[in-house]
Write a protein that holds these residues in place. Sequence first.
Motif, PDB file in Angstrom:
ATOM      1  N   LEU A  49      -6.487  -2.432  10.747  1.00  0.00           N
ATOM      2  CA  LEU A  49      -5.643  -1.503  10.008  1.00  0.00           C
ATOM      3  C   LEU A  49      -6.487  -0.323   9.533  1.00  0.00           C
ATOM      4  O   LEU A  49      -6.147   0.328   8.545  1.00  0.00           O
ATOM      5  CB  LEU A  49      -4.982  -2.198   8.803  1.00  0.00           C
ATOM      6  N   ASP A  50      -7.573  -0.041  10.226  1.00  0.00           N
ATOM      7  CA  ASP A  50      -8.468   1.042   9.828  1.00  0.00           C
ATOM      8  C   ASP A  50      -7.718   2.369   9.727  1.00  0.00           C
ATOM      9  O   ASP A  50      -6.820   2.651  10.533  1.00  0.00           O
ATOM     10  CB  ASP A  50      -9.598   1.197  10.840  1.00  0.00           C
ATOM     11  N   ILE A  51      -8.125   3.175   8.759  1.00  0.00           N
ATOM     12  CA  ILE A  51      -7.502   4.476   8.570  1.00  0.00           C
ATOM     13  C   ILE A  51      -8.380   5.579   9.158  1.00  0.00           C
ATOM     14  O   ILE A  51      -9.594   5.420   9.293  1.00  0.00           O
ATOM     15  CB  ILE A  51      -7.215   4.774   7.083  1.00  0.00           C
TER      16      ILE A  51
ATOM     17  N   TYR B  27      -0.713   4.371   2.369  1.00  0.00           N
ATOM     18  CA  TYR B  27      -0.651   4.311   3.834  1.00  0.00           C
ATOM     19  C   TYR B  27       0.461   3.417   4.356  1.00  0.00           C
ATOM     20  O   TYR B  27       0.593   3.230   5.564  1.00  0.00           O
ATOM     21  CB  TYR B  27      -1.999   3.865   4.393  1.00  0.00           C
TER      22      TYR B  27
ATOM     23  N   ASP C 170       0.845  -1.191   0.000  1.00  0.00           N
ATOM     24  CA  ASP C 170       0.000   0.000   0.000  1.00  0.00           C
ATOM     25  C   ASP C 170       0.883   1.245   0.000  1.00  0.00           C
ATOM     26  O   ASP C 170       1.351   1.679   1.058  1.00  0.00           O
ATOM     27  CB  ASP C 170      -0.911   0.008   1.227  1.00  0.00           C
TER      28      ASP C 170
ATOM     29  N   SER D 237      -0.123   1.246  13.171  1.00  0.00           N
ATOM     30  CA  SER D 237       1.088   1.726  12.497  1.00  0.00           C
ATOM     31  C   SER D 237       1.990   2.477  13.457  1.00  0.00           C
ATOM     32  O   SER D 237       3.086   2.911  13.077  1.00  0.00           O
ATOM     33  CB  SER D 237       0.721   2.649  11.335  1.00  0.00           C
TER      34      SER D 237
ATOM     35  N   ARG E   5      -9.696   0.296   2.291  1.00  0.00           N
ATOM     36  CA  ARG E   5      -9.095   0.699   3.561  1.00  0.00           C
ATOM     37  C   ARG E   5     -10.260   1.090   4.480  1.00  0.00           C
ATOM     38  O   ARG E   5     -10.782   2.192   4.378  1.00  0.00           O
ATOM     39  CB  ARG E   5      -8.147   1.883   3.372  1.00  0.00           C
TER      40      ARG E   5
ATOM     41  N   SER F 199       4.679  -2.208   9.918  1.00  0.00           N
ATOM     42  CA  SER F 199       4.186  -1.229   8.948  1.00  0.00           C
ATOM     43  C   SER F 199       5.351  -0.552   8.245  1.00  0.00           C
ATOM     44  O   SER F 199       6.339  -0.174   8.884  1.00  0.00           O
ATOM     45  CB  SER F 199       3.314  -0.172   9.628  1.00  0.00           C
TER      46      SER F 199
ATOM     47  N   TYR G 186      -8.393  -5.765   4.774  1.00  0.00           N
ATOM     48  CA  TYR G 186      -7.757  -4.514   4.357  1.00  0.00           C
ATOM     49  C   TYR G 186      -6.892  -4.853   3.156  1.00  0.00           C
ATOM     50  O   TYR G 186      -6.039  -5.745   3.227  1.00  0.00           O
ATOM     51  CB  TYR G 186      -6.886  -3.961   5.485  1.00  0.00           C
ATOM     52  N   GLY G 187      -7.115  -4.170   2.050  1.00  0.00           N
ATOM     53  CA  GLY G 187      -6.322  -4.422   0.858  1.00  0.00           C
ATOM     54  C   GLY G 187      -7.175  -4.878  -0.299  1.00  0.00           C
ATOM     55  O   GLY G 187      -8.359  -4.523  -0.417  1.00  0.00           O
TER      56      GLY G 187
ATOM     57  N   ALA H 266     -10.730   5.577   1.092  1.00  0.00           N
ATOM     58  CA  ALA H 266     -11.292   4.376   1.703  1.00  0.00           C
ATOM     59  C   ALA H 266     -11.379   3.208   0.731  1.00  0.00           C
ATOM     60  O   ALA H 266     -11.299   2.045   1.142  1.00  0.00           O
ATOM     61  CB  ALA H 266     -12.667   4.681   2.284  1.00  0.00           C
TER      62      ALA H 266
ATOM     63  N   ARG I  98      -3.051   5.281  10.296  1.00  0.00           N
ATOM     64  CA  ARG I  98      -3.650   3.949  10.186  1.00  0.00           C
ATOM     65  C   ARG I  98      -3.431   3.212  11.502  1.00  0.00           C
ATOM     66  O   ARG I  98      -2.346   3.276  12.083  1.00  0.00           O
ATOM     67  CB  ARG I  98      -3.019   3.154   9.038  1.00  0.00           C
TER      68      ARG I  98
END
Length: 395
Positions: free
Chosen positions: A367-369, A80, A77, A262, A301, A245, A119-120, A294, A259
Amino acid sequence: MRFLVAAFAACTVLSACQDPAGVGLGLIDEEQLDPSVRTVALSGLGTTPDTTIAIGIADGTNTDLLQTRVLVGSVVDPTYGDARARAYVDVIQAANLPSDATAEDVTAAWLVLTQNYVYGDTTTTLPLELRPITETWFADTDYARDRTLSTGDVLATTEVSVADSLRQFDLPASWVAANAATLVGDGFLDAFEGFAIDIPADYVPAPGAVYGFSTFASTGSGLRVVVGEDTLVYPLSEVFSSVTSGTASTPPPTALPVRNNSGLAVGFEVDFSTIGASALARARLRLPLDESFAAEGPFVRPIPARSVLYGINDDGRVALAEVLYVDGELSVTNTSILTPLVQRILLDPSTGFDRYEVLPSSGTTSLDILPIRLPSVGTTDLPRFTLTVVGGTSS
């Protein structure tokens, strides 16, 4: 390292001078219409170190250590930062284990995990390996976020995709025979260290994904052990997601690069002194988001549905209020919590906090942003507090 938005104050002053309406009256929606509303801009909005403990337990007996999810996988990524996750889970004996059970009664075992997060790249099918943990570890130890544990040889494999729910690792008969006495023995807690779930060493993400699995037995996760005629559930207990990360090569230009897991959180200061000792009807925190980060096609994300606002002072970190994700922004609108807090600060500034932080809800490993929109020239939807004062008039 703090990422400060030093131009914010200058931009605000410049806009007020150039626009007769002033920034305070141009901050959108009801804030323009209600003469009792006062806007307090955030200062020093940027990133700050996240010092929360990464390890935890899978049940609800200790909310400070509760971890409802473990993460596994690898993702590329550039926006992020790349991420690599390994999951470690221990279990406790089944509550209904017969007191007279013997090793000869144990005939089969398998680990079940319920997939509930990604995530991804959502088209990724991720190979997984199950290994035994070969070192002693403790949920009340503040391990580094990227700490790894020693493991043995691969016991079982499976794959996971977005379409999968329950994933099962069938433990080989040789492992069952070697561990049967431990599984039903009195010294289980000290003798058994659990399992590591990881991707193969040769897996190359392109761009890959990190999947999350529930730690709750009520969702189906846990070790199943056949003892006699019964299949018993050994619930997960200690759990830990080791997350490494990388640095973003092309960080988001319009939003904070924060994120979860991280090592970074959202940080800012607030100066309520411009409002004075006013009687307060309502206080609201508004953090507009740039939601364009997102999802980019099948690459997602997640943004957390709930985060937490903390106040920071010499006594440490204090949880103040829940922050909800609604209509493109993070906000605190619970007047029964936030309004008395801000009212107290207005009446006695010494009761305020040196700074504030926003973090995804404790207990939800992810891994939420938090893509909070950065202040910039021409932007009216800014991160801010809005205070409705009693009997106020526009200034």
